[in-house]
Write an enzyme that holds these catalytic residues in place. Structure first.
Site, PDB file in Angstrom:
ATOM      1  CB  CYS A  95      -2.240 -22.310 -10.302  1.00 17.71           C
ATOM      2  SG  CYS A  95      -1.896 -23.812 -11.062  1.00 17.71           S
ATOM      3  CG  HIS A 137      -3.334 -21.265 -16.246  1.00 20.76           C
ATOM      4  ND1 HIS A 137      -2.717 -20.467 -14.991  1.00 20.76           N
ATOM      5  CD2 HIS A 137      -3.363 -22.369 -15.373  1.00 20.76           C
ATOM      6  CE1 HIS A 137      -2.593 -21.029 -13.865  1.00 20.76           C
ATOM      7  NE2 HIS A 137      -2.810 -22.155 -14.289  1.00 20.76           N
ATOM      8  CD  GLU A 138      -5.851 -25.069 -16.617  1.00 25.80           C
ATOM      9  OE1 GLU A 138      -5.224 -26.124 -16.277  1.00 25.80           O
ATOM     10  OE2 GLU A 138      -6.302 -24.451 -15.688  1.00 25.80           O
ATOM     11  CG  HIS A 141      -0.760 -26.538 -15.700  1.00 17.95           C
ATOM     12  ND1 HIS A 141       0.065 -26.614 -14.686  1.00 17.95           N
ATOM     13  CD2 HIS A 141      -1.839 -25.780 -15.364  1.00 17.95           C
ATOM     14  CE1 HIS A 141      -0.445 -25.814 -13.434  1.00 17.95           C
ATOM     15  NE2 HIS A 141      -1.565 -25.206 -14.160  1.00 17.95           N
TER      16      HIS A 141
HETATM   17 CO    CO Z   1      -3.026 -23.996 -13.016  1.00 22.22          CO
END
Ligand code: CO
Length: 175
Positions: A95, A137-138, A141
């Site tokens: 990341c 993953h995004e 966030h």
């Molecule tokens: Co990331």
């Protein structure tokens, strides 16, 4: 324009992002800056919160077989939702907000996502493997989560120790 990427343990990264309401010039400029910032750091994905903008926006660009990023293949997702998940996959993730660290994380293997593009057109995408991992993953966030939260307690402890040591070393170097 390249913007500054916020890094762990900055608390901004824990903020839950809000939906975009207007698909205007300001949004387009932000998306262009996100692309510049992601490419400038050699990343494969970036969420708006990583440049301190708490909006439900993410971009993903997996490199092609020549390890190059093509803007034509760029995914720009506004107000995305994962509507389906199945299977299991272990994948080594990194990341831009946790520089220098990579670790294996468990994700769904196959997903369906719904989102809007920069013009407010509704889109659906079905994907698996690396692309599905990048999406998840995004998406994390946008909810204020980082992939390091998925580590086992032991791995997390080791990460915290090593990461803090690296931060200290870097600070000492910059003095
Ligand atoms: Co990331």
């Amino acid at each position: 324009m390249i913007r500054e990427i916020i890094t762990y343990p900055n608390k901004i990264l824990r903020q839950v992002s809000n939906d975009v309401v207007s698909f205007d010039e300001e949004l387009h400029l932000l998306l262009d800056d996100m692309w510049d910032t992601m490419i400038g750091s050699n990343g494969v994905g970036l969420a708006a919160i990583q440049i301190a903008v708490p909006l439900n926006i993410l971009i993903i660009s997996l490199p092609d077989i020549n390890d190059e990023h093509n803007k034509e293949d760029l995914i720009e997702a506004i107000n995305p939702r994962i509507t389906h998940k199945d299977g299991e996959l272990l994948f080594i993730e990194g990341c831009l907000s946790v520089p220098g660290f990579h670790e294996e994380v468990k994700r769904a293997e196959h997903i369906i996502v719904e989102y809007y593009d920069r013009f407010g057109t509704h889109k659906t995408m079905e994907c698996e493997g690396f692309l599905a991992v990048a999406w998840q993953h995004e998406m994390d966030h946008l909810k204020g989560h980082l992939f390091i939260e998925k580590l086992s307690i032991l791995k997390r402890k080791k990460f915290e120790k090593d990461y803090k040591r690296d931060l200290k070393e870097q600070k000492a170097k910059n003095k």
